[in-house]
Design an enzyme around this catalytic site. Structure first.
Site, PDB file in Angstrom:
ATOM      1  N   HIS A   1       4.608 -55.606  -1.812  1.00  0.00           N
ATOM      2  CA  HIS A   1       4.732 -54.147  -1.841  1.00  0.00           C
ATOM      3  C   HIS A   1       3.530 -53.486  -2.505  1.00  0.00           C
ATOM      4  CE1 HIS A   1       6.727 -50.563  -0.985  1.00  0.00           C
ATOM      5  NE2 HIS A   1       7.743 -50.599  -1.820  1.00  0.00           N
TER       6      HIS A   1
ATOM      7  N   ASP B   1       3.547 -50.829   2.341  1.00  0.00           N
ATOM      8  CA  ASP B   1       4.674 -49.966   2.002  1.00  0.00           C
ATOM      9  C   ASP B   1       5.853 -50.257   2.932  1.00  0.00           C
ATOM     10  OD1 ASP B   1       4.085 -48.695   4.427  1.00  0.00           O
ATOM     11  OD2 ASP B   1       2.993 -47.067   3.450  1.00  0.00           O
TER      12      ASP B   1
END
Length: 512
Positions: A483, A487
């Site tokens: 992450h 995204d």
């Protein structure tokens, strides 16, 4: 005078930049001591000294661009860089054993030949002797397998360099040996008698030069290794010139941290409860292989370093299975390989990676490196542990080429024949837990990659399609991703694209 030249830099790499010189003209150097470091657009390459002596001249200064086989420096051979006592050598292959006392052959006239640890691969500095196939006194033929070494990633077989008799084993099973270390001694020649040789302990490496107080530029490969491992500069003790940190220093720091972390719980937790006598007799304690230890460490490092999330979706495999059933006989007849599911998933992932490039990227310190190619890792379980062979340039391959590559890598993995080149350079990985019956899977990242696709088993389920309940072969798929670079939108979009192309394989042909 011995010339130091630019080594082979890898496939399609024709030039490099001289990043750092660790020695200066007039310095004494030992055999295999690091002279300088080169940087290419893909990897960092360390250049060792081919001989012991004195660095007379640096031809390519720091910052210069050099081609393959270009002249880097000149070394005058001599004993200045060799701490061992001088002695005659019969061939250059004996240089690595210069710290050993001279050996005299027996009256049988056989010539002593050292069996050395072969090249283990980039960044691999040591191995464990797992199995000896011969014992002292056995007669061996040239190229006959003597022993097998186990590194963090692969198994390496060591053949006999000459025909003769195995007179001495210096590294027993279970012992750890360094690259270019000595494993055994052969008495060359048919029926040669065992020779008695006096062994001396190799001198310890020279202590690192104390820091001069000035700013020291660490090796670029060391910086990258520290960034990947998530450790700071003050956690590493440099052994290079002026105290600069080398790549092997980072490896030692990581190993020391792992050992400390492993031993820390023992100090604060209660000792293992003693087993009853009848239970103890039925227990077995087996030491983890180096491959298992490395796999455990790397997986835990990935969890500690990356911000791992997993997103799921499901795929209707009806169309893929229909195509496979319709053409599998013709496909195998023409290409000599069976049509599996891996080629469909590989092609689908390659298309999706082009649309969502951050899934095919990696973090290097404060930079993001986007890969405009796909080297696809295919996770495979073997009797000795999990390995991830890499199919290079999978994005430019046909279905048949992918299936052939997957089959070839799978066979090498099962036979323990994978090389370091087979397992490095991957940009994305596919893990098929479905072959073992897994219904859902959330695999851990294979660092420094930022994404890994998980495949599960195909199972008939009741689905509502067009207002009717129908039975369809369904598969859950997942994407575990970092992450920090990917995204949620990018991860979900990637998985949706893979789903769309598998449910309508015609999109693969039309590049949609």
């Amino acid at each position: 005078m011995t010339e130091v030249r630019v080594p082979t830099l890898g496939e399609s790499v024709t030039e490099a930049t001289v990043a750092t010189w660790f020695k200066k003209p007039g310095d004494a150097v030992a055999v295999d001591e690091m002279l300088c470091e080169l940087e290419t657009d893909k990897v960092t390459v360390e250049v060792p000294s081919p001989v012991a002596g004195k660095l007379e001249e640096i031809v390519a200064a720091e910052g210069e661009t050099v081609g393959v086989d270009a002249l880097l420096a000149n070394i005058s051979e001599g004993d200045g860089g060799n701490k061992a006592a001088p002695k005659a050598r019969e061939s250059s292959e004996n240089d690595a054993a210069s710290s050993q006392a001279p050996r005299k052959s027996s009256d049988g006239g056989g010539q002593s030949v050292d069996v050395m640890v072969p090249t283990l691969g980039e960044s691999v500095t040591e191995a464990t002797v797992s199995t000896w196939f011969k014992k002292v006194g056995d007669t061996v033929a040239q190229d006959e397998m003597l022993c097998e070494l186990e590194t963090d990633k692969v198994s390496v077989e060591v053949p006999a360099p000459a025909a003769g008799t195995l007179t001495e084993i210096l590294a027993e099973e279970g012992s750890t040996v360094e690259a270019n270390g000595k494993l055994a001694v052969l008495s060359a020649g048919s029926g040669a008698a065992a020779s008695a040789s006096a062994q001396e302990t190799a001198p310890a490496p020279a202590a690192a030069s104390p820091s001069t107080g000035k700013d020291v530029e660490d090796a670029p490969s060391a910086k990258k290794a520290m960034a990947e491992a998530g450790i700071s500069r003050d956690q590493v003790t440099g052994s290079g010139r002026d105290g600069r940190v080398m790549k092997e220093d980072v490896a030692k720091a990581i190993a020391a941290g792992t050992s400390a972390a492993a031993s820390a719980p023992a100090a604060v937790t209660a000792p293992r409860a003693p087993s009853a006598a009848d239970d103890a007799s039925r227990e077995e304690r087996v030491r983890m292989t180096r491959l298992k230890q490395t796999m455990a460490r790397r997986l835990k490092e990935a969890q500690n370093t990356a911000a791992i999330l997993t997103t799921f979706n499901e795929v209707d495999m009806t169309e893929v299975m229909a195509i496979r059933n319709a053409y599998k006989a013709d496909f195998e007849k023409k290409h000599g390989v069976r049509m599996g599911f891996m080629s469909f998933f590989t092609k689908a992932c390659c298309h999706a990676l082009k649309e969502i490039p951050e899934v095919n990227a990696e973090i290097d310190g404060t930079d993001v490196i986007y890969k405009n190619y796909v080297h696809m890792g295919v996770a495979a379980g073997t009797p000795t542990g999990l390995v991830v062979p890499v199919i290079k340039n999978a994005d430019s391959m046909s279905f048949a080429e992918i299936e052939k590559a997957v089959n070839a890598m799978g066979k090498k993995a099962r036979d323990g024949k994978l090389t370091m080149a087979d397992m490095t350079g991957g940009t994305f990985t596919i893990s098929n837990g479905g072959v073992y019956g897994s219904l859902m899977t959330a695999p851990i990242l294979n660092p420094p990659q930022s994404g890994i696709l998980g495949m599960a088993k195909i199972q008939d389920r009741a689905m509502v399609i067009g207002g009717e309940i129908v039975i369809r072969p369904m598969m859950y798929i997942s994407l575990s991703y970092d992450h920090r670079i990917i995204d949620g939108k990018g991860a979900v979009t990637f998985l949706v694209r893979v789903k769309e192309m598998l449910e309508d394989p015609r999109r693969l042909l039309m590049d949609l």
